[in-house]
Design an enzyme around this catalytic site. Sequence first.
Site, PDB file in Angstrom:
ATOM      1  N   SER A 179       0.296  -9.169   3.120  1.00  0.00           N
ATOM      2  CA  SER A 179      -0.945  -9.849   2.777  1.00  0.00           C
ATOM      3  C   SER A 179      -1.712 -10.336   4.013  1.00  0.00           C
ATOM      4  O   SER A 179      -2.054  -9.549   4.886  1.00  0.00           O
ATOM      5  CB  SER A 179      -0.628 -11.007   1.818  1.00  0.00           C
ATOM      6  OG  SER A 179      -1.791 -11.576   1.298  1.00  0.00           O
ATOM      7  N   ASP A 204      -4.342  -3.939  -7.040  1.00  0.00           N
ATOM      8  CA  ASP A 204      -4.703  -5.029  -6.128  1.00  0.00           C
ATOM      9  C   ASP A 204      -6.215  -5.250  -6.167  1.00  0.00           C
ATOM     10  O   ASP A 204      -6.990  -4.392  -5.762  1.00  0.00           O
ATOM     11  CB  ASP A 204      -4.259  -4.678  -4.704  1.00  0.00           C
ATOM     12  CG  ASP A 204      -4.367  -5.848  -3.742  1.00  0.00           C
ATOM     13  OD1 ASP A 204      -5.032  -6.852  -4.085  1.00  0.00           O
ATOM     14  OD2 ASP A 204      -3.793  -5.759  -2.642  1.00  0.00           O
ATOM     15  N   HIS A 221      -1.794  -7.660  -6.176  1.00  0.00           N
ATOM     16  CA  HIS A 221      -1.593  -8.252  -4.853  1.00  0.00           C
ATOM     17  C   HIS A 221      -0.347  -9.144  -4.837  1.00  0.00           C
ATOM     18  O   HIS A 221       0.278  -9.323  -3.785  1.00  0.00           O
ATOM     19  CB  HIS A 221      -2.829  -9.067  -4.445  1.00  0.00           C
ATOM     20  CG  HIS A 221      -2.853  -9.428  -2.998  1.00  0.00           C
ATOM     21  ND1 HIS A 221      -3.253  -8.554  -2.003  1.00  0.00           N
ATOM     22  CD2 HIS A 221      -2.497 -10.567  -2.350  1.00  0.00           C
ATOM     23  CE1 HIS A 221      -3.160  -9.134  -0.829  1.00  0.00           C
ATOM     24  NE2 HIS A 221      -2.696 -10.356  -1.009  1.00  0.00           N
TER      25      HIS A 221
END
Length: 307
Positions: A116, A213, A243
């Site tokens: 991330s 995502d 995500h």
Amino acid sequence: MKDESALFTIDHIIKLDNGQSIRVWETLPKKNVPEKKNTILIASGFARRMDHFAGLAEYLSTNGFHVIRYDSLHHVGLSSGCINEFTMSIGKNSLLTVVDWLTDHGVERIGLIAASLSARIAYEVVNKIKLSFLITAVGVVNLRDTLEKALEYDYLQLPISELPEDLDFEGHNLGSEVFVTDCFKHDWDTLDSTLNSVKGLAIPFIAFTANDDSWVKQSEVIELIDSIESSNCKLYSLIGSSHDLGENLVVLRNFYQSVTKAALALDDGLLDLEIDIIEPRFEDVTSITVKERRLKNEIENELLELA
């Protein structure tokens, strides 16, 4: 650095000159498998502590890797500072400090796994430090766009004086002025700045996107891959994932398996994930997760007593 008598996770403290400290956890490779060439360094995503990656560390160590995790300064977790003072540059300096610490302790071959927001930091430093390979998962490439998706508003369009005091990012108060000022001052916010950082990348690199995502555009990750002149990089998609790679056990297990396969492949100089892994028992993953949560709580209580 290693303590063979340790039962599970080994706790280390990097003490800095300014009185702050970075907490580092070490997981040794399992004794019944051949030890791999590289040590794996895991950089957690935003609002994720190193104990959130207990399962991944168990998968990697079961397959012969020496694994290192850390909590960034001014972040959630056990290192010094408050998250409302976190900036991308602080995250970068925390990562560089841990890499230097590993080098000082004789670790010469490092494979970096970054998730991330930490992936954006990894892209920034990848050409400036000595790494064997890089793996990113749902890695942020366009910080401004990701922040707009996560916060449901493009706060970076506002003058600094008009920003709210804090930004609620995944339930944590991110100090808006210090974070946004750092983004603009050090050019963290755009896709172009990320592309410039990885220009000329030569080490092997595998990126994982998630097909559901909504925070990271796969097209922009493809643009990142295409901008790298080396053919030693590859993109894979985690099917069924958003995500949040820990949203359910199926997604989480797929993440663990895929990243472990990538680490094994890259350790052997390959990009193909058609590779067998040793699957740790579910009970072992659960056990180490519980033990690390207890360890985290014990350390937090000790820190409170010292405060």
